[in-house]
Design a protein around this motif. Sequence first.
Motif, PDB file in Angstrom:
ATOM      1  N   UNK A 221       3.182  -6.922  -5.071  1.00 37.53           N
ATOM      2  CA  UNK A 221       3.830  -8.447  -4.770  1.00 37.53           C
ATOM      3  C   UNK A 221       2.632  -9.306  -4.749  1.00 37.53           C
ATOM      4  N   UNK A 222       2.878 -10.673  -4.522  1.00 37.32           N
ATOM      5  CA  UNK A 222       2.492 -11.774  -4.346  1.00 37.32           C
ATOM      6  C   UNK A 222       1.349 -11.955  -3.818  1.00 37.32           C
ATOM      7  N   UNK A 223       1.447 -11.054  -2.488  1.00 33.07           N
ATOM      8  CA  UNK A 223       0.165 -10.629  -1.833  1.00 33.07           C
ATOM      9  C   UNK A 223      -0.547 -10.328  -2.573  1.00 33.07           C
ATOM     10  N   UNK A 224      -0.736  -9.399  -3.155  1.00 29.19           N
ATOM     11  CA  UNK A 224      -2.078  -8.445  -3.652  1.00 29.19           C
ATOM     12  C   UNK A 224      -1.863  -9.356  -4.661  1.00 29.19           C
ATOM     13  N   UNK A 225      -1.813 -10.431  -5.638  1.00 28.82           N
ATOM     14  CA  UNK A 225      -2.325 -10.789  -6.346  1.00 28.82           C
ATOM     15  C   UNK A 225      -2.818 -12.029  -5.543  1.00 28.82           C
ATOM     16  N   UNK A 226      -2.668 -12.670  -4.405  1.00 28.55           N
ATOM     17  CA  UNK A 226      -3.598 -13.857  -4.652  1.00 28.55           C
ATOM     18  C   UNK A 226      -4.943 -13.191  -3.680  1.00 28.55           C
ATOM     19  N   UNK A 227      -5.126 -12.162  -2.950  1.00 22.11           N
ATOM     20  CA  UNK A 227      -5.938 -10.920  -2.745  1.00 22.11           C
ATOM     21  C   UNK A 227      -6.589 -10.731  -3.797  1.00 22.11           C
ATOM     22  N   UNK A 228      -6.340 -11.378  -5.143  1.00 20.08           N
ATOM     23  CA  UNK A 228      -7.229 -10.733  -6.546  1.00 20.08           C
ATOM     24  C   UNK A 228      -7.611 -12.536  -6.714  1.00 20.08           C
ATOM     25  N   UNK A 229      -6.697 -13.444  -6.761  1.00 12.00           N
ATOM     26  CA  UNK A 229      -6.821 -14.952  -6.679  1.00 12.00           C
ATOM     27  C   UNK A 229      -8.327 -15.265  -5.801  1.00 12.00           C
ATOM     28  N   UNK A 230      -7.941 -14.867  -4.270  1.00 13.00           N
ATOM     29  CA  UNK A 230      -9.480 -14.913  -3.820  1.00 13.00           C
ATOM     30  C   UNK A 230     -10.516 -14.563  -4.299  1.00 13.00           C
ATOM     31  N   UNK A 231     -10.389 -12.813  -4.616  1.00 11.53           N
ATOM     32  CA  UNK A 231     -11.718 -12.625  -4.899  1.00 11.53           C
ATOM     33  C   UNK A 231     -12.326 -13.046  -6.013  1.00 11.53           C
ATOM     34  N   UNK A 232     -11.711 -13.401  -7.034  1.00 16.48           N
ATOM     35  CA  UNK A 232     -11.950 -14.523  -7.959  1.00 16.48           C
ATOM     36  C   UNK A 232     -12.701 -15.531  -7.268  1.00 16.48           C
ATOM     37  N   UNK A 233     -12.543 -16.169  -6.783  1.00 12.79           N
ATOM     38  CA  UNK A 233     -12.834 -17.417  -5.712  1.00 12.79           C
ATOM     39  C   UNK A 233     -14.321 -17.317  -6.197  1.00 12.79           C
ATOM     40  N   UNK A 234     -14.873 -15.803  -5.304  1.00  7.99           N
ATOM     41  CA  UNK A 234     -16.024 -16.325  -5.111  1.00  7.99           C
ATOM     42  C   UNK A 234     -16.385 -15.498  -5.705  1.00  7.99           C
ATOM     43  N   UNK A 235     -16.179 -15.438  -7.017  1.00  4.76           N
ATOM     44  CA  UNK A 235     -16.482 -14.202  -8.324  1.00  4.76           C
ATOM     45  C   UNK A 235     -16.938 -13.699  -8.190  1.00  4.76           C
ATOM     46  N   UNK A 236     -16.732 -12.445  -8.132  1.00  2.43           N
ATOM     47  CA  UNK A 236     -16.038 -11.226  -8.232  1.00  2.43           C
ATOM     48  C   UNK A 236     -14.994 -11.069  -9.262  1.00  2.43           C
ATOM     49  N   UNK A 274       5.727  -9.998   0.344  1.00  4.02           N
ATOM     50  CA  UNK A 274       6.760 -10.733  -0.301  1.00  4.02           C
ATOM     51  C   UNK A 274       8.064  -9.280  -1.666  1.00  4.02           C
ATOM     52  N   UNK A 275       7.548  -8.027  -0.710  1.00 10.68           N
ATOM     53  CA  UNK A 275       8.311  -7.095  -1.484  1.00 10.68           C
ATOM     54  C   UNK A 275       9.521  -6.030  -0.710  1.00 10.68           C
ATOM     55  N   UNK A 276       8.297  -5.798   0.517  1.00 11.95           N
ATOM     56  CA  UNK A 276       8.376  -4.952   1.133  1.00 11.95           C
ATOM     57  C   UNK A 276       7.941  -3.669   1.155  1.00 11.95           C
ATOM     58  N   UNK A 277       6.848  -3.286   0.069  1.00  9.44           N
ATOM     59  CA  UNK A 277       6.578  -1.803  -0.629  1.00  9.44           C
ATOM     60  C   UNK A 277       5.392  -1.760   0.355  1.00  9.44           C
ATOM     61  N   UNK A 278       5.984  -0.678   0.725  1.00 10.39           N
ATOM     62  CA  UNK A 278       4.787   0.635   1.142  1.00 10.39           C
ATOM     63  C   UNK A 278       3.545   1.024   0.505  1.00 10.39           C
ATOM     64  N   UNK A 279       2.525   0.770   0.074  1.00 18.62           N
ATOM     65  CA  UNK A 279       0.883   1.469  -0.433  1.00 18.62           C
ATOM     66  C   UNK A 279       0.777   2.690   0.446  1.00 18.62           C
ATOM     67  N   UNK A 280       0.508   3.990  -0.592  1.00 20.04           N
ATOM     68  CA  UNK A 280       0.742   5.448   0.460  1.00 20.04           C
ATOM     69  C   UNK A 280      -1.188   5.501   0.583  1.00 20.04           C
ATOM     70  N   UNK A 281      -1.979   4.446   1.573  1.00 19.64           N
ATOM     71  CA  UNK A 281      -2.740   4.863   1.681  1.00 19.64           C
ATOM     72  C   UNK A 281      -3.814   5.543   1.728  1.00 19.64           C
ATOM     73  N   UNK A 282      -3.445   6.682   2.912  1.00 17.46           N
ATOM     74  CA  UNK A 282      -4.082   8.031   2.538  1.00 17.46           C
ATOM     75  C   UNK A 282      -4.536   8.378   1.680  1.00 17.46           C
ATOM     76  N   UNK A 283      -3.712   8.929   1.003  1.00 13.54           N
ATOM     77  CA  UNK A 283      -3.867   9.560  -0.667  1.00 13.54           C
ATOM     78  C   UNK A 283      -4.144   8.728  -1.572  1.00 13.54           C
ATOM     79  N   UNK A 284      -4.615   7.275  -1.743  1.00 10.94           N
ATOM     80  CA  UNK A 284      -5.455   6.296  -2.730  1.00 10.94           C
ATOM     81  C   UNK A 284      -6.146   5.716  -1.442  1.00 10.94           C
ATOM     82  N   UNK A 285      -6.835   6.304  -0.759  1.00 12.34           N
ATOM     83  CA  UNK A 285      -8.372   6.554   0.287  1.00 12.34           C
ATOM     84  C   UNK A 285      -8.799   7.759  -0.108  1.00 12.34           C
TER      85      UNK A 285
END
Lengths: 512, 512
Positions: A221-236, A274-285
């Motif tokens: 959703x929107x916030x994941x996308x913005x996190x990416x934008x923030x990372x790119x601001x720092x050259x990531x 923005x979407x109320x989508x839950x990620x599967x944190x443990x499984x991804x980790x």
Amino acid sequence: MRPSSATVIPKACSRRTLPHYSQRPVSVTIRAPLLRSRPPIHTSTSCCPSFVTVALAPSRPSTRLDLFSSHLSLPKPSLELNTPFSTERSAVLEDETGNIIRKQRAEASIARAKEARKVQIEAQEPTKMSTQPAHPALMIPGPIEFDDAVLQQMSHYSESHVGQPFVNVFGEVLTNLRKLFQTTDPASQPFVISGSGTLGWDQVAANVCEPGDEALVLTTGYFSDSFADCLETYGVKTTQLKAPVGDRPQLDEIEKALKEKKYKIITITHVDTSTGVLSELKAVSDLVHRVSPDTLVCVDGVCSVGSEEIRFDEWKLDVVLTASQKAIGCPAGLSIVMASGKAIEVFKARKTRPMSYFGSWKNWLPIMQNYEAKKASYFATPSPQLVRALHTSLSQILSRPLEQRFADHKAASQRVKKALADIGLKCVAGKPENQANGMTAIYLPDGISPPDVLPSLMKKGIIFAGGLHKEIASKYVRFGHMGVSVTDPNRKDIEKAIEALKESLTEVGYKC
Amino acid sequence: MRPSSATVIPKACSRRTLPHYSQRPVSVTIRAPLLRSRPPIHTSTSCCPSFVTVALAPSRPSTRLDLFSSHLSLPKPSLELNTPFSTERSAVLEDETGNIIRKQRAEASIARAKEARKVQIEAQEPTKMSTQPAHPALMIPGPIEFDDAVLQQMSHYSESHVGQPFVNVFGEVLTNLRKLFQTTDPASQPFVISGSGTLGWDQVAANVCEPGDEALVLTTGYFSDSFADCLETYGVKTTQLKAPVGDRPQLDEIEKALKEKKYKIITITHVDTSTGVLSELKAVSDLVHRVSPDTLVCVDGVCSVGSEEIRFDEWKLDVVLTASQKAIGCPAGLSIVMASGKAIEVFKARKTRPMSYFGSWKNWLPIMQNYEAKKASYFATPSPQLVRALHTSLSQILSRPLEQRFADHKAASQRVKKALADIGLKCVAGKPENQANGMTAIYLPDGISPPDVLPSLMKKGIIFAGGLHKEIASKYVRFGHMGVSVTDPNRKDIEKAIEALKESLTEVGYKC
């Protein structure tokens, strides 16, 4: 073109200079998309002389970010800008372009919206809650309703930020955060800094990452996308693994992506507000630690810490960032971060200096360690009132077993989801396993848009949030069910909200 | 080696990697230094197993910053760190090294200090103030004492950050800030962001400057020095024009420096909270506009906005940054910035993207403009409670003529300075024209150190701050006289503080 599956989109650091960046879909398993067959959404600002029309193709995930980047190139850049949340107040703009609204209902909808705009944005029948002045129940996904004792701490008399009474409180806050995050590893490091949740992204980008590092961003959703934008601001350099709206990237897709490139970090938005989508944190980790063990697992827990189970040590998380105003139940103004010993080691081993001053762990790490040792210390002035309020909210949370807290949120969420299903409404997060427990993004019935129901809900003493995800902004509302609205048996906020929603929908012709 | 005049010290961006950077004095007029002839100060942490001793030569201006940069290279980097404010609690360390204390008084001083450490750090005779619970008067240079109505707003019930009631309040805050800064130019732009005053430095560094830009930093204490450190974090090359402790760079020195190099910005710390030195803002700005008109005048007004006269338009200032918790009289947690139209134009014309995400004007400019237009907008969640408290404090300030406010602060400051002179105490800011009106840094009599008087003052219901400037930390205390302690006729904070100081000094053998 509409994404029919998760799509890997490499982003160049120079993305800002390009009108649109290229998409390179990878061949991954195609699942049933949640997107309905609808034409592109056109938003416009009809109230301004310089008419701005932005065509938003659903397949273009970062049009909202592109909007941001083009602010300054517009003649009157800002006042015309339709920033995301303004859809809550002006989503009628979408109505007036006529898209997706059935013709016979469009006029009625517009008329209702016009009438709604005349409504005083104040509760007509406010409810008395606890000892707070009567006010509508704030049922948005943060800020949430706060407990009396927490709010009382906000007006604590002025005290020195280096005086022992406050230092003791700050120290206890840091220790209690360890308990909330379920970490007993002494190498874990909590940070509490004046700011918003967004500052947590900067902390990851500026301290954990270095320019040129690669980040895999799981986008829900929107916030994941913005996190990416923030990372790119720092050259990531970021690679976004995007799911269709309402879905989340699947484990096999993530595994494939992790095997294609060596990533310094993977970012997971635990619940995308923005979407109320839950990620599967443990499984991804677990997957990351199996496939790419050097990759640091960085979690945006702004809309999950306090309402969703998080086992920091057991799940081997490296950074979980959050904010005070959501399920933690303290007013907005604090950026809260938990970093693992591994993350701190990576930070200490960086070749370049941290790329922020205010958000630099180099400046804050000794301060936080001193505070936790009950030793006065100074880098920048903290907010004693906010930290005291956080102390109270954390003490309240930890006075009961965390398992019970998470179970309560799950039960409340189930009640909400069942009530919605009973009246024929769908969640943006379509699959049960994708659904957050602290909030629900709700698709409105066809032909009904947020301005048709939000003012009506307000009159009934309930505040919901409008849509935030650009692709579907005019089609849904968001309902937060976190904190005291869930755990305080004297509050009937959730039941009242469900009833108010039914009534508001009935008023505009929907048969519940 | 001791600086006998202002010294120009170029700093390389890679300064962090060097143990000490070189000093290159320029030939400028020599004035009477305020520094007394004293040996170097040695500080040590006697309570820790790994004993850290840092020799601080007064001529080495950035030893404190070097300490910061060496945090992580220490075995247990942080807990041992003697960060600046910790001197308030542990300044006895300086005593135990015996420097500058006359022999016959040293033992008595140490004994008193040991006894003082046993004192409960709580007021023994608290005073009831207004409707707030009884508490000692916080007379440090920020946070200050707050008005009841301001504190009450801090516990305002929860509301949506994009709801119209809050949007209206935020909009009025921004408009009122224009009045406080005395700017009527519509191109001026206020920013209010969750954070501390320090975040204002990041905003200047990340938005106004670009990597490789040159900055001339006028240094009058710890905070000026830290501002330079912040600028360097963002790749800005700084040249510090340093004055001896208690003095400020002189106009002829500044003119000489401005003619040697083209500077993108000049930074001026209006009042350096570590020394109480007041910079001559208007004169410096006039000089800059005459000698180097393209150079942007950037002012750290954290300890001056609200207590010192600032005419943003008339004095042609480009950025003035401040925080909420000092003379503005609102609890800590807000970074407040006013930028000129010229600064915004420079920002818009930058070739590189802003080097911060949370502090980026690219993200915040449209939001602030929307809020001021009473239009809901979102980038990151603001703190409704803090913004409401700021609204109340600004309304109170603007309810009276600003000239009267500044005159009141000047009169209060004169009372303080006269009372100190009457009992034979000297200000760190030695010359009357150098002295701030909102605070006073006071040299203690020889042989008396902060731990000899601070606990005693606390028992009398008065909180002063210890020393912050490393070169003189164990020799002085700081007394804040700002906001309601000055303007509320029902408060006798200042008189009480003066009396308490006299009594405390008398108790330790000083004849007032």
